[in-house]
Design a protein around this motif. Structure first.
Motif, short mmCIF file in Angstrom:
data_model
loop_
_atom_site.label_atom_id
_atom_site.label_comp_id
_atom_site.label_asym_id
_atom_site.label_seq_id
_atom_site.Cartn_x
_atom_site.Cartn_y
_atom_site.Cartn_z
N TYR A 73 34.41 0.52 -7.73
CA TYR A 73 33.14 0.36 -8.41
C TYR A 73 33.28 0.84 -9.85
CZ TYR A 73 31.25 -0.12 -3.70
OH TYR A 73 31.00 -0.53 -2.42
N PHE A 74 32.51 0.22 -10.75
CA PHE A 74 32.60 0.57 -12.17
C PHE A 74 32.29 2.04 -12.40
CE2 PHE A 74 31.22 0.92 -16.54
CZ PHE A 74 32.06 0.06 -17.23
N THR A 75 31.31 2.58 -11.70
CA THR A 75 30.87 3.96 -11.95
C THR A 75 31.46 4.96 -10.96
OG1 THR A 75 28.84 3.45 -10.70
CG2 THR A 75 28.71 3.33 -13.10
N GLY A 110 24.16 7.42 -13.58
CA GLY A 110 25.12 8.47 -13.30
C GLY A 110 26.28 7.99 -12.45
N ARG A 111 27.27 8.81 -12.36
CA ARG A 111 28.47 8.51 -11.58
C ARG A 111 28.12 8.28 -10.11
NH1 ARG A 111 33.66 12.65 -11.10
NH2 ARG A 111 34.50 11.83 -9.12
N GLY A 112 28.81 7.33 -9.48
CA GLY A 112 28.60 7.09 -8.05
C GLY A 112 29.04 5.70 -7.64
N ASP A 113 29.44 5.56 -6.39
CA ASP A 113 29.92 4.27 -5.87
C ASP A 113 28.75 3.41 -5.44
OD1 ASP A 113 32.57 4.82 -6.27
OD2 ASP A 113 32.96 5.50 -4.23
N ARG A 114 28.37 2.44 -6.26
CA ARG A 114 27.38 1.44 -5.88
C ARG A 114 27.46 0.29 -6.85
NH1 ARG A 114 26.31 5.46 -9.62
NH2 ARG A 114 24.11 5.94 -9.87
N GLU A 115 26.94 -0.85 -6.42
CA GLU A 115 26.97 -2.04 -7.26
C GLU A 115 25.90 -1.96 -8.35
OE1 GLU A 115 26.60 -5.47 -4.82
OE2 GLU A 115 28.63 -5.31 -4.02
#
Length: 281
Positions: A73-75, A110-115
């Motif tokens: 993921y980007f973030t 913020g940072r985190g795995d999501r689309e």
């Protein structure tokens, strides 16, 4: 949809002294950010900042994790600041959350795995999303920032051709971030100079994005060391990278607005070393 990216490498100031106009433009100027139904971005080696633009018209555009990130993921290891600079209302989908952005409104992710997905509400009046992204060591909540939320500093004067409002939006005084700081400076009619007296901040790099400039007008962006300045002629909807050793200032043939974004080791907006106008060379 299509995602395009390129990598820009960092330059030593002694080397940059010898660059001709073509080389300066190739290394520092970002000419194409908005193409219908594309996401375009530059991965810069200056503090690993990514500068990009998304122009959803006929379809929603996901923010894909480009290969240099080596992430799903980007973030995953990044934070993100987004401004809607298009004529129409848009949405940014962050996982299951949906944020509506009107013209000149911002979103911190913020940072985190999501689309993350960019959407225009009306393809006849599409949104345009300008974004900056820096690496992040921890996760802070995503947050929409309106003009009313901004810290506004009114500076300059018409007599000095630099009357302007500095809207501090994605900054530590408004919301917590790891290192990303962004804001928007609006020049009053009749004013053309920004960031003068010029300064550098050796602990942060910066990117400038110029818009609200008529198609037949241009802005002259000044960069380089204070004793060895260079210039780049730019059009509206273009951005420029500013190394930590470089000044970043401009004058244009018309008033305009620009978005500034910073990344580095210091969140203090006042972390600047100023130079007298008469000392610039």
């Amino acid at each position: 949809m299509k995602t395009n990216y390129e990598i820009r490498y960092a330059a030593h100031p002694e080397d940059a002294k010898h660059y001709d106009t073509a080389r300066l433009r190739r290394d520092f100027l970002i000419e194409t950010l908005f193409v219908d139904d594309e996401v375009n971005m530059v991965y810069s080696m200056y503090d690993r900042m990514i500068v990009g633009g998304a122009a959803p018209v006929n379809e929603a555009l996901p923010l894909e994790a480009i290969d240099p990130l080596k992430a799903d993921y980007f973030t995953t290891r990044r934070e993100l600041g987004i401004f809607n600079v298009g004529e129409g209302e848009g949405e940014v989908h962050v996982g299951t959350e949906v944020y509506t952005l009107n013209y000149k409104e911002a979103l911190y992710v913020g940072r985190g795995d999501r689309e993350i997905v960019f959407v225009s509400k009306d393809k006849s009046h599409p949104a345009k999303f300008y974004f900056n992204s820096t690496t992040a060591h921890c996760a802070y909540p995503s947050c929409k920032i309106t003009r009313q939320d901004a810290l506004v500093a009114h500076m300059g004067s018409l007599e000095m051709s630099n009357e302007r409002d500095i809207n501090k939006m994605v900054v530590s005084q408004v919301l917590p971030t790891c290192q990303l700081q962004m804001g928007m400076t609006e020049l009053a009619p009749g004013s053309v100079w920004n960031t003068m007296p010029a300064h550098i901040h050796s602990r942060r790099m910066e990117a400038y994005f110029y818009f609200e400039l008529p198609e037949d007008q241009a802005v002259c962006h000044f960069m380089g060391q204070p004793q060895e300045t260079r210039h780049l002629w730019m059009r509206g909807n273009q951005a420029v990278l500013s190394p930590e050793w470089s000044i970043h200032s401009a004058a244009a043939t018309h008033n305009y607005t620009f978005i500034w974004g910073m990344g580095g080791e210091n969140l203090d907006y006042g972390d600047q070393d100023f130079f007298k106008i008469t000392d610039l060379k």
